[in-house]
Write a protein that holds these residues in place. Structure first.
Motif, mmCIF file in Angstrom:
data_model
loop_
_atom_site.group_PDB
_atom_site.id
_atom_site.type_symbol
_atom_site.label_atom_id
_atom_site.label_comp_id
_atom_site.label_asym_id
_atom_site.label_seq_id
_atom_site.Cartn_x
_atom_site.Cartn_y
_atom_site.Cartn_z
ATOM 1 N N ALA A 96 0.869 -1.141 0.078
ATOM 2 C CA ALA A 96 0.019 0.047 -0.180
ATOM 3 C C ALA A 96 0.843 1.351 0.065
ATOM 4 N N PHE A 97 2.063 1.350 0.698
ATOM 5 C CA PHE A 97 2.851 2.599 0.721
ATOM 6 C C PHE A 97 3.964 1.959 1.484
ATOM 7 N N SER A 98 5.195 2.442 0.557
ATOM 8 C CA SER A 98 6.435 1.865 1.135
ATOM 9 C C SER A 98 7.291 3.033 1.837
ATOM 10 N N SER A 99 8.287 2.803 2.531
ATOM 11 C CA SER A 99 8.766 3.421 3.385
ATOM 12 C C SER A 99 9.685 4.679 2.412
ATOM 13 N N GLU A 100 9.883 4.275 1.154
ATOM 14 C CA GLU A 100 10.471 5.620 0.219
ATOM 15 C C GLU A 100 9.323 6.444 -0.237
ATOM 16 N N ASN A 101 8.081 5.877 -0.037
ATOM 17 C CA ASN A 101 7.183 7.142 -0.687
ATOM 18 C C ASN A 101 6.795 8.154 -0.029
ATOM 19 N N TRP A 102 7.212 8.255 1.060
ATOM 20 C CA TRP A 102 7.400 9.492 1.868
ATOM 21 C C TRP A 102 8.208 10.647 1.098
ATOM 22 N N SER A 103 9.170 10.451 0.388
ATOM 23 C CA SER A 103 9.603 11.295 -0.349
ATOM 24 C C SER A 103 9.032 11.884 -1.693
ATOM 25 N N ARG A 104 7.844 11.434 -1.983
ATOM 26 C CA ARG A 104 6.984 12.161 -2.888
ATOM 27 C C ARG A 104 6.356 13.306 -2.507
ATOM 28 N N PRO A 105 5.754 14.281 -3.533
ATOM 29 C CA PRO A 105 5.405 15.461 -3.232
ATOM 30 C C PRO A 105 4.233 15.420 -1.904
ATOM 31 N N GLU A 106 4.285 16.345 -1.105
ATOM 32 C CA GLU A 106 3.512 16.258 0.221
ATOM 33 C C GLU A 106 2.083 16.273 -0.181
ATOM 34 N N THR A 107 1.714 16.821 -1.410
ATOM 35 C CA THR A 107 0.433 16.787 -1.672
ATOM 36 C C THR A 107 -0.250 15.504 -1.804
ATOM 37 N N GLU A 108 0.548 14.722 -2.879
ATOM 38 C CA GLU A 108 0.377 13.165 -2.860
ATOM 39 C C GLU A 108 0.339 12.317 -1.676
ATOM 40 N N VAL A 109 1.461 12.527 -0.833
ATOM 41 C CA VAL A 109 1.282 11.735 0.163
ATOM 42 C C VAL A 109 0.305 12.047 1.078
ATOM 43 N N SER A 110 -0.478 13.384 1.187
ATOM 44 C CA SER A 110 -1.741 13.612 1.876
ATOM 45 C C SER A 110 -2.840 12.778 1.287
ATOM 46 N N ASP A 111 -2.882 12.771 0.019
ATOM 47 C CA ASP A 111 -3.970 12.250 -0.484
ATOM 48 C C ASP A 111 -3.954 10.676 -0.446
ATOM 49 N N LEU A 112 -2.908 10.219 -0.405
ATOM 50 C CA LEU A 112 -2.529 8.596 -0.146
ATOM 51 C C LEU A 112 -3.111 8.399 1.300
ATOM 52 N N MET A 113 -2.517 9.063 2.220
ATOM 53 C CA MET A 113 -2.990 9.062 3.530
ATOM 54 C C MET A 113 -4.524 9.002 3.824
ATOM 55 N N GLY A 114 -5.133 9.838 2.958
ATOM 56 C CA GLY A 114 -6.540 10.139 3.143
ATOM 57 C C GLY A 114 -7.356 8.883 2.524
ATOM 58 N N LEU A 115 -6.821 8.509 1.546
ATOM 59 C CA LEU A 115 -7.377 7.458 0.821
ATOM 60 C C LEU A 115 -7.391 6.094 1.616
ATOM 61 N N LEU A 116 -6.259 5.973 2.245
ATOM 62 C CA LEU A 116 -6.118 4.908 3.185
ATOM 63 C C LEU A 116 -7.083 4.920 4.383
ATOM 64 N N LYS A 117 -6.860 6.312 5.035
ATOM 65 C CA LYS A 117 -7.869 6.253 6.091
ATOM 66 C C LYS A 117 -9.345 6.050 5.794
ATOM 67 N N ALA A 118 -9.758 6.611 4.565
ATOM 68 C CA ALA A 118 -11.098 6.586 4.089
ATOM 69 C C ALA A 118 -11.357 5.208 3.888
ATOM 70 N N PHE A 119 -10.519 4.085 3.088
ATOM 71 C CA PHE A 119 -10.780 2.847 2.866
ATOM 72 C C PHE A 119 -10.976 2.143 4.302
ATOM 73 N N ILE A 120 -10.438 2.363 5.128
ATOM 74 C CA ILE A 120 -10.563 1.625 6.751
ATOM 75 C C ILE A 120 -11.814 2.156 7.134
ATOM 76 N N ARG A 121 -12.013 3.296 7.310
ATOM 77 C CA ARG A 121 -13.262 3.841 7.835
ATOM 78 C C ARG A 121 -14.509 3.397 7.004
ATOM 79 N N ARG A 122 -14.562 3.277 5.710
ATOM 80 C CA ARG A 122 -15.572 2.912 5.036
ATOM 81 C C ARG A 122 -15.851 1.445 4.953
ATOM 82 N N ASP A 123 -14.700 0.717 4.713
ATOM 83 C CA ASP A 123 -14.508 -0.907 4.422
ATOM 84 C C ASP A 123 -14.555 -1.725 5.529
#
Length: 246
Positions: free
Chosen positions: A61-88
């Motif tokens: 889902a998310f590698s330890s190297e993915n933190w180096s991606r643009p902050e906006t993309e990381v933030s969106d990925l975190m949001g999607l993961l949290k939404a997936f857990i809360r929804r599913d």
């Protein structure tokens, strides 16, 4: 439901879900739209794994190297993961799916760690498909953390140097208690493991498919499992039939 049942099933399938960004770019969309579409592919893949009877499904889902991606993309990925857990989470729980999270839990941001722990705790006693989420995960980091644990035990006199072997190291890995992956799938046509389950995939069958992750359908998944069923797995040995002929 599936239209056909594969003849020989892998017990554990691990998937490197690659290509969300390129899928979006080819359509003139922002990368975030590729990640959102990728979540739909996750849901479908989990359903198929449960339907055919796979015991373990590990998703990178998310590698330890993915933190180096643009902050906006990381933030969106975190949001999607949290939404997936809360929804599913409730639906996965009702389907008897057990969730397990692997990866480093140190210095995780905000409320993501409590959500991951909640998902594990809520589904801990389920006995169906085990959905393993590799989050903040890197295989080299995992092996280094395992070695560090053994070093601490050695320094404390709990174990001797002679007791440090492959079995001892395996016990300290995030995946302890799980079977090694039988099949590792990577989407998008890239042919590398990218620091994913390097220890555990020593004898895994590797399959690289051209589809980007958002286009990974149940048909693609079933076809991959069927290809696995035609592989000759020898684990470093010799096929008994071939040995008899020779």
């Amino acid at each position: 439901m599936i239209n056909r049942q594969p003849a020989r099933l892998p017990q554990h399938v691990a998937i490197i879900m690659d290509g969300n960004g390129r899928w979006a770019q080819q359509r003139g969309l922002p990368r975030t739209m590729g990640h959102r579409k990728g979540v739909e592919a996750v849901r479908e893949t989990v359903r198929v794994a449960g339907e055919v009877g796979i015991s373990y499904l590990t998703l990178f889902a998310f590698s330890s190297e993915n933190w180096s991606r643009p902050e906006t993309e990381v933030s969106d990925l975190m949001g999607l993961l949290k939404a997936f857990i809360r929804r599913d989470l409730a639906e996965l729980h009702s389907e008897n799916v057990r969730i397990r999270v692997i990866g480093s839990r140190e210095n995780l941001r905000g409320d993501i760690l409590p959500l991951l722990i909640e998902a594990e705790d809520t589904t801990r006693h389920n006995s169906g498909l085990t959905l393993v989420i590799a989050f903040n995960y890197g295989a080299r980091d995992e092996i280094a953390r395992a070695a560090r644990k053994l070093a601490v035990k050695l320094a404390a006199g709990e174990i001797s140097a002679q007791q440090i072997d492959a079995v001892a190291l395996d016990r300290e890995l995030d995946t302890f208690g799980m079977p090694d992956p039988d099949l590792v799938i990577r989407t998008s046509g890239e042919e590398r493991l990218s620091n994913f389950l390097l220890w555990q995939a020593a004898y895994a069958e590797l399959l690289f498919v051209p589809e980007y992750w958002p286009d990974f359908t149940r048909e693609t998944f079933i076809a991959a499992i069927e290809k696995y069923g035609r592989r000759d797995r020898r684990f470093g040995g010799v096929n008994p039939v071939a040995a008899a002929v020779s």
